[in-house]
Enzyme design. Structure first.
Site, short mmCIF file in Angstrom:
data_model
loop_
_atom_site.label_atom_id
_atom_site.label_comp_id
_atom_site.label_asym_id
_atom_site.label_seq_id
_atom_site.Cartn_x
_atom_site.Cartn_y
_atom_site.Cartn_z
N LYS A 7 3.83 3.90 2.89
CA LYS A 7 2.93 4.16 1.76
C LYS A 7 2.53 5.63 1.81
O LYS A 7 2.28 6.17 2.90
CB LYS A 7 1.69 3.25 1.88
N SER A 15 -3.54 -1.44 -4.32
CA SER A 15 -3.00 -0.11 -4.48
C SER A 15 -1.63 0.08 -3.84
O SER A 15 -0.92 1.01 -4.20
CB SER A 15 -3.97 0.91 -3.88
N SER A 46 -5.69 -4.41 -1.21
CA SER A 46 -4.55 -3.56 -1.58
C SER A 46 -3.23 -3.84 -0.87
O SER A 46 -2.21 -3.28 -1.23
CB SER A 46 -4.91 -2.09 -1.37
#
Lengths: 95, 489
Positions: B77, B152, B176
């Site tokens: 990420k 997210s 998330s």
């Protein structure tokens, strides 16, 4: 709690964040809605409840006060917007 | 095909010489090149670095020094700092930020021998539930490109679901990892707060943020968590707790497991089709010998409002470091220092980040602190106590990860409060600091649905065991979205 145009401008100033004048009212509306959601907390009875700041109720760990970091100044400053002689440059602060 | 295999299966292929890590890495890089145009799951790819890492992995395999993750292509990420590689956090503010160091998670995974294919798209500074707040554009859900992948960690979830990477890292502040895992049909684990180091993971809300693995199944998650977890002196909130061998207990029997079903997680607002899928999965656990107990988490309704004080307050403080002076975006021709701060931040941050910074600034400002922040810290305690009480009688808590399957792109983006309420089932565990995992159950109209399993502190091994036993007997986690060009593959 409803926020108006001038409240939002004041908060944005506290956060040192420029907002487009044309967007201030839209932010006022959004932030007021979010605060409306948050106001549901008022109904909760919390008189005898301790505030919780750490999920595991752990105390901050301390370490011995000695230098453990190596000097990375050049590497760190290589990505800075403006540097001269190892100093970060900003617009003149003192006349 | 190589891309449809799990870490465990690929490990066997690498060990027996069926294929090399370089071949595997090339295969994934080609898939990204071909398929990511329609998904936008990657902010950047690092093919040269990936191939170099794959070559070292092949060497390690040859000399018998390989571990279970050696040579496995993953995606990080873009919230994790990666030395020498752009680390944007999904923001214009960090579009020019080449990190001078590696996050502890990145360092540990490198040490375990993974190959990093690149950096995954995400909501700006991890603030969002749909991946629509990214400066680099939204990610499309591989199951239906007109829908969001969740957020997210939307790029991470979409990449694993579309088999553009074998596994991914994610972070979870209010859901998330679990919510995008649910929307994309993969397994996503948010460990106990402090289980994994936050060093080098760009901070959003420091008392809630936690990294975790996003994988095809629980067995893979166990291998990833093994590499990521552990004490780190560089993070003062990282837990100094022993790390068990997560793979060792995956197949333990579940006879006598006590599952709590919080009635608040099955009430109004839950899509009946999602409820049916989740209930069918729970029935499966009964057949595995588990006992189901009705429980109550009476303060569930306070979770979202509490979160929207605590998280913005911490974010307004954390994001004050982005000032246009030392790194990141700087505005053109500032006329004075205040102008430099204000325009760099005003131009560098997107709308959702600005909203949260302002809510936090307001909640912490003179005269409002007690009414908002102190009050929210108290309601946080109430929420945490609900779980404490529940875990006196049950081993795990189960429910839906989200109230609905993935929603449409653009459907909620203009109404922040509606978007926030989507996280109703995931936020409370972050406030309490508890671990939770989302695993795929029966889809609804072709869209993935997630079962959330919440455990007590540091019971990740139990959560993975509970998830794995279900996956040993079901096929939902093996379903793969049909991407147009897959036929030619």
């Amino acid at each position: 709690m409803s926020l108006d145009h001038s409240d939002v401008k004041k908060i944005a100033h506290l956060a040192r964040m420029a907002l487009d004048e044309s967007q201030v009212d839209a932010y006022a509306e959004d932030l007021s809605k979010i605060l409306g959601l948050v106001e549901q907390l008022e109904a909760a009875e919390t008189h005898a409840i301790e505030p919780m700041s750490h999920p595991l109720h752990m105390a901050q760990r301390l370490r011995v006060d000695e230098v453990t970091e190596k000097d990375c100044r050049d590497e760190n400053q290589a990505i800075a917007p403006s540097v001269v002689n190892g100093l970060y440059l900003v617009p003149k602060v003192i006349e | 095909m190589m891309h449809s295999k799990s870490i465990v299966e690929l490990g066997t292929g690498l060990q027996t010489g069926e294929f090399s890590s370089v071949e595997l890495t090339r295969h994934f890089l080609q898939r990204i090149e071909r398929l990511d145009k329609d998904l936008n799951a990657f902010i950047s790819t690092t093919p040269e670095q990936a191939l170099a890492e794959a070559e070292s992995a092949d060497q390690a395999i040859k000399v018998g020094q390989a571990g279970p993750l050696t040579g496995i292509p993953i995606v990080q990420k873009d919230i994790f700092c990666t030395r020498g590689v752009k680390t944007s956090c999904g923001s214009k503010m960090l579009d020019n930020f080449i990190s001078p160091y590696d996050a502890t998670v990145v360092e540990k995974l490198k040490h375990a021998g993974v190959v990093s294919l690149g950096k995954a798209n995400m909501d700006e500074f991890a603030m969002g539930s749909s991946n629509e707040t990214s400066f680099y554009g939204p990610v499309h859900n591989p199951w239906d490109k007109g829908r969001v992948p969740g957020g997210s960690s939307g790029g991470s979830a979409a990449a694993v679901a579309a088999r553009l990477a074998v596994a991914a890292t994610g972070t979870d502040t209010g859901g998330s990892i679990r919510q995008p895992a649910s929307f994309c049909g993969i397994t996503g684990l948010k460990p106990t707060y402090g289980r994994i180091s936050r060093f080098g993971m760009i901070a959003f809300a420091s008392s809630l943020d936690q990294a975790g693995p996003m994988t095809r199944d629980a067995a893979d998650a166990a291998l990833m968590l093994q590499a990521m977890a552990g004490f780190d002196p560089k993070d003062s909130t990282c837990a100094n707790q022993p790390v068990p061998v997560y793979s060792a207990t995956l197949s333990d029997p579940l006879e006598g497991l006590k599952i709590g079903l919080p009635r608040e997680y099955f009430g109004e607002g839950l899509d009946p089709a999602v409820a049916a899928s989740v209930e069918a999965a729970i029935d499966h656990y009964k057949r595995l010998g588990a006992e189901v107990i009705d429980i109550s988490l009476p303060n569930t309704g306070l979770a979202v409002p509490t979160y929207y004080v605590v998280a913005p307050a911490e974010c307004s403080s954390n994001l004050s470091r982005f000032d246009g002076v030392r790194f990141g975006y700087r505005c053109q021709q500032p006329k004075d220092l205040e102008d430099l701060y204000k325009r760099s931040r005003g131009e560098g941050f997107g709308a959702e980040v600005k909203r949260r910074i302002m809510i936090g600034t307001y909640a912490l400002s003179a005269g409002y602190y007690d009414a908002y922040y102190l009050k929210a810290q108290k309601t946080r305690h109430l929420i945490s106590d609900d779980f404490k009480q529940a875990f006196e009688t049950v081993d795990v808590i189960m429910g839906p990860t989200t109230p609905t399957p993935a929603f449409g792109l653009g459907e909620k983006v203009n109404d922040p409060v509606t978007m926030y309420l989507n996280d109703i089932y995931t936020i409370a565990t972050n406030l309490a600091g508890l671990p939770g995992v989302s695993i795929p159950v029966e889809p609804v109209n072709g869209l993935p649905v997630g079962l959330q399993i919440i455990g007590n502190y540091f019971t990740e091994a139990k959560l993975l065991n509970v998830a794995h036993r279900f996956q040993q007997e079901t096929e939902w986690h093996r379903l793969t979205p049909e991407l147009e060009s897959v036929a030619s593959d």
